[in-house]
Scaffold this active site. Structure first.
Site, short mmCIF file in Angstrom:
data_model
loop_
_atom_site.label_atom_id
_atom_site.label_comp_id
_atom_site.label_asym_id
_atom_site.label_seq_id
_atom_site.Cartn_x
_atom_site.Cartn_y
_atom_site.Cartn_z
N GLY A 1 14.12 68.22 47.02
CA GLY A 1 13.47 66.97 46.66
C GLY A 1 14.51 65.87 46.57
CB CYS B 1 20.98 67.47 40.78
SG CYS B 1 20.41 65.80 41.15
NI NI Z 1 18.13 66.00 41.45
#
Ligand code: NI
Length: 191
Positions: free
Chosen positions: A49, A102
């Protein structure tokens, strides 16, 4: 369609709450191009994402897709989903332990708690309204991306700092147990 540079931890844009997109903006070529750039940049980086602040844009737009991702082979597939102005609401109190990384926090992972079941209300890129229930690891992915739009990073949610690891040490010391945990979760809730 452009692969844009991904902003990393320390850039203030990652900490600013993003602002809602108006219907007129959403229909504009500028925001449609932003969505295309988010998709290209996510795919180019093999992410699950990507949220607009991660490419330096302060609007509430994120893209999510999981398709045999080499970074996350244990994640159930998620078709490409564009979320604009998302609102996420837990359906109940149950949580699971999610080991996350991330793209904006290179080579770091850590354990965070995520709700097992959430409702996500959002607009798609055509302005159509959706209200979807997401469960398990997919629910966790939506929570991670929606956090970005509130200026929150997974590192903020790591309750036990001793769970921080690089990818290499995750693979050596944590992956097997984590995959067993989340496969059991997926078998239980995602069917
Ligand atoms: Ni992230």
């Amino acid at each position: 369609m452009t692969v844009r540079p991904i902003v990393t931890l320390g850039d203030p844009v990652l900490r600013r709450p993003a602002r809602d997109v108006t219907p007129e903006e959403l229909a504009s070529s500028e925001v449609q191009e932003l969505i295309d750039d988010l998709i290209d940049t996510m795919r180019g980086a093999h992410g699950a994402g990507l949220a607009a602040p991660q490419i330096g844009d302060g609007r509430r737009v994120a893209v999510i897709e999981v398709d045999h991702n080499p970074r996350y082979p244990y994640k159930p597939a998620i078709p490409l989903t564009i979320v604009v102005n998302p609102v996420i609401t837990p359906i109940d109190d149950e949580r699971y332990r999610s080991n996350e990384g991330c793209l904006s926090v290179p080579d770091l992972r850590g354990d965070v708690e995520r709700y097992v079941r959430v409702r996500v209300e959002y607009l798609d890129r055509n302005g159509e309204r959706h209200g979807d229930v997401k469960v398990g690891l997919t629910a966790g992915t939506f929570q991670h991306e929606c956090d970005h739009l509130d200026g929150v990073l997974f590192v903020d949610r790591v309750g036990d700092p001793t769970t921080f690891s690089t990818w290499a040490q995750f693979d050596r010391f944590r992956r097997a147990a984590f995959v067993a945990e989340v496969e059991a979760l997926t078998a239980r809730v995602d069917s």
